[in-house]
Design an enzyme around this catalytic site. Structure first.
Site, short mmCIF file in Angstrom:
data_model
loop_
_atom_site.label_atom_id
_atom_site.label_comp_id
_atom_site.label_asym_id
_atom_site.label_seq_id
_atom_site.Cartn_x
_atom_site.Cartn_y
_atom_site.Cartn_z
N CYS A 245 30.22 50.92 10.34
CA CYS A 245 29.72 49.83 11.16
C CYS A 245 30.55 49.79 12.44
O CYS A 245 31.70 50.21 12.47
CB CYS A 245 29.88 48.50 10.42
SG CYS A 245 28.91 48.42 8.93
N TRP B 292 25.68 49.13 9.56
CA TRP B 292 25.08 50.24 8.79
C TRP B 292 25.01 49.71 7.37
O TRP B 292 26.02 49.65 6.67
CB TRP B 292 25.98 51.47 8.89
CG TRP B 292 25.52 52.61 8.06
CD1 TRP B 292 25.94 52.94 6.80
CD2 TRP B 292 24.54 53.59 8.39
NE1 TRP B 292 25.30 54.04 6.34
CE2 TRP B 292 24.42 54.47 7.28
CE3 TRP B 292 23.75 53.83 9.49
CZ2 TRP B 292 23.55 55.55 7.28
CZ3 TRP B 292 22.88 54.90 9.48
CH2 TRP B 292 22.78 55.75 8.39
#
Ligand code: AGP
Length: 629
Positions: free
Chosen positions: A5, A90
């Site tokens: 992320c 993500w």
């Protein structure tokens, strides 16, 4: 969340929203499925988040800003927010939608937090919070942190102390960054096992998952250490341990350009992703092994009774994922005594497979979009089989059409040639096979526990291979002029041989072929000629029958002029007389050996292709996800 992320934090005299959104744009290469920001201005937080790409977020931000203002959320006197955080997600826990996008806030909306990593004990924490009256609206592990911070702030401490108190209650890997409307000139970050770096500016400071988010503003950085909290103010940066002890910090100057920063300093994403494999393997294990050593794979959404009713498994996949399926077959049959077939997805539905309600079809796919595999999944479901997906992209098509899914946590794999996804697919199939053994009682609890413990050591074993990989690179460069390389293996080493050949084909555009070593005498040995490079993956000595036969195979090909490149475990001296080049890997259990034996082959192919001047990340004729049949 997986480690990939994107996180950005800012405090200073610029518009926090502008700096944060620009930083998120710099992190887009990491791959994501939702994005959001939180800006603190004049006693309140403005949180904006959307599923999809940054364009959706920008559109939403434009909607919440005053007409005509590309500016950020102004305070009452119109001054833009000076502290803010942002996130590109993500997804691992929870689908990629607005609700699960970061930042997450507490009940009062006074504190917002973004997260990278996996909080293993979030389910327990969430239950405790809900019992104390908190209302958690997302499916994420992150939201619990916002409410825990709320509780600490309510005790009268500041955000930094609240973060320190919360961090010591979290298990797993996490990077957390938070803002609090009560302290508008402060951004607080915390780090355990997930990356977080500070950008040191003049009267302004930055936080990010990697330097590419802020090197447009400053190249002076501080890498945060394990279990540390950082307090970011316009006037300076303060770093402490979780217990509040001040921590010594080392500033460094970032001399990478943006492209290098995105690749973590590597020349190619593929090299970065090869280097990320220890972390990817560790992340795929995180949260799935209970304190008692028992596996917990509830996320698969297949009940234990359904798993006990299975009488056959068929694995469908393509390319590298297919090789993972071939390895899975050995583990599944050995640990569960269930018959297991492995089929190329593109062949599966044209061979009239025998499927019943007691068949479990396992579809392995990194992208979750491979049309061959998706069509195989649809066929299996039409035939009333149960279908379990192993996938790396949360919310992609294949998992959505499966009965259950076990996500790998490799993070986005950007290079076309699959590396870290492959290793995490192996971890996923080992976990599923062991879970089936646990549920069906074909392995005692202590046997499952022992193997799970060994799996837990594999990140370090993979790291060990990477630390001693330079001779493999030298070997690859010396073979750049070769026309062909053969790969031999037995048992789980055979799919590894196929994977090594595939990597060389797709990256170096060379003819390469993998064989079951026992097949040599049935024809392929005619290919052996003077100086032909042949890579041989030698099984663990724990299986003497396999090991001794492949040593004989090495002698046979060497006697006919082959240049033998032998991958063998440390301490295996039997191979030494027959190895022109010997590549050592750590000694691990037979079934787990692909986790360490594959890595030299990935590096070998990558380095040889680089020596030939190829674009390793985007090989000719190939796409990362083959969405046509
Ligand atoms: C592997 O290096 C290739 N990129 C390719 O074989 C890939 O594994 C195959 O296309 C399957 O893709 P998937 O895992 O996304 O379904």
């Amino acid at each position: 969340m997986a480690r990939m992320c994107g996180i950005v934090g800012y405090v200073g005299s610029q518009s926090a929203l502008d700096v944060v959104v620009e930083g998120l744009a710099r992190l887009e290469y990491r791959g994501y499925d939702s994005a959001g920001t939180a800006v603190s201005a004049d006693g309140k937080l403005t949180v904006t988040k959307r599923a999809g790409k940054l364009a959706n977020l920008r559109e939403a931000l434009a909607g919440t800003l005053p007409p005509g203002g590309a500016d950020d959320s102004p305070g009452e006197d119109g001054t833009p927010g000076r502290s803010g955080i942002g996130h590109t997600r993500w997804a691992t826990h929870g689908a990629p939608n607005d609700r699960n996008a970061h930042p997450h806030t507490d009940c009062t909306g006074a504190v917002a937090v973004v997260h990278n990593g996996i909080i293993e004990n979030f389910a327990t924490l969430r239950l405790e919070l809900e019992r104390r009256g908190h209302d958690l609206s997302s499916d994420t592990d992150t939201e619990a942190v916002a409410h825990l911070l709320e509780e600490e702030l309510a005790k009268g401490v500041g955000l930094a102390d609240a973060m320190r108190r919360v961090c010591v209650r979290l298990d797993g890997a996490f990077t957390l960054v938070a803002v609090y409307s009560g302290e508008p000139d402060l951004v607080v970050g915390a780090r355990r096992n997930s990356p977080l770096v500070v950008g040191v500016g003049e009267g302004e400071n930055f936080l990010a998952s990697d330097v590419s988010a802020f090197i447009a503003h400053t190249r002076d950085a501080i890498e945060l250490g394990q279990d540390q909290v950082v307090e970011l103010r316009p006037t300076g940066v303060r770093v402490t341990e979780f217990d509040g002890t001040p921590a010594a910090v080392t500033e460094y100057h970032v001399d990478w350009d943006v492209s290098a920063a995105e690749k973590g300093g590597h020349d190619y994403f593929m090299l970065k992703e090869i280097a990320e494999q220890p972390t990817a393997v560790a992340d795929t294990l995180l949260g799935r092994i209970g304190a008692d050593g028992r596996l917990s794979l509830d996320e698969m959404r297949l009940t234990d009774d359904e798993l006990r009713d299975i009488d056959k498994i068929i694995i469908v996949a393509c390319g590298t994922a297919y090789h993972a399926g071939m390895i899975a077959k050995y583990a599944i049959e050995h640990w569960t005594q269930l018959p297991c077939e492995v089929e190329l997805a593109s062949e599966f539905r044209y061979r009239d497979p025998i499927l019943t309600r007691s068949t479990l079809v396992i579809a392995i796919s990194q992208s979750g979009e491979t049309m061959d595999t998706l069509m195989a999944v649809r066929h299996a479901r039409e035939q009333r089989a149960s279908v379990l997906g192993i996938c790396n992209v949360n919310g992609s098509t294949i998992p959505r059409e499966c009965d259950g899914v076990l996500y790998t946590h490799a993070g986005p794999e950007i290079a076309v040639a699959s590396t870290k996804a492959f290793l995490t697919q192996l971890v996923a199939v080992y976990l599923i096979a062991l879970y089936l053994a646990q549920v069906r009682g074909t392995k005692w609890g202590d046997e499952v526990f022992a193997m799970v413990q060994l799996l837990g050591t594999m990140p370090q074993k993979v790291e060990q291979v990477l630390e001693t990989i330079e001779p493999v690179r030298e070997l690859a460069r010396s073979l750049a002029g070769e026309r062909c390389v053969l790969f031999l293996g037995r048992h789980v080493g055979f799919p590894v041989a196929l994977e090594g050949a595939l990597k060389l084909k797709e990256l170096a555009y060379m003819h390469a072929e993998g064989f079951a070593a026992g097949e040599l005498k049935h024809g392929p040995i005619a290919l052996i000629e003077q100086g032909l490079p042949v890579v041989v993956i030698v099984p663990s000595r724990a299986r003497p029958i396999l090991h001794d036969k492949i040593v004989s195979n090495i002698q046979e090909i060497r006697a006919r002029g082959a240049r033998t490149i032998v991958i063998a475990e440390e301490g295996d001296e039997a191979v030494v007389p027959y190895a022109d080049t010997l590549i050592r890997v750590p000694a691990v259990p037979t079934l787990l050996q692909p986790l360490v034996a594959t890595v030299p082959l990935q590096v070998f192919a990558c380095e040889l292709a680089t020596a030939k001047g190829h674009d390793v990340d985007q090989p000719r004729n190939l796409a990362k996800s083959v969405t046509v049949e």
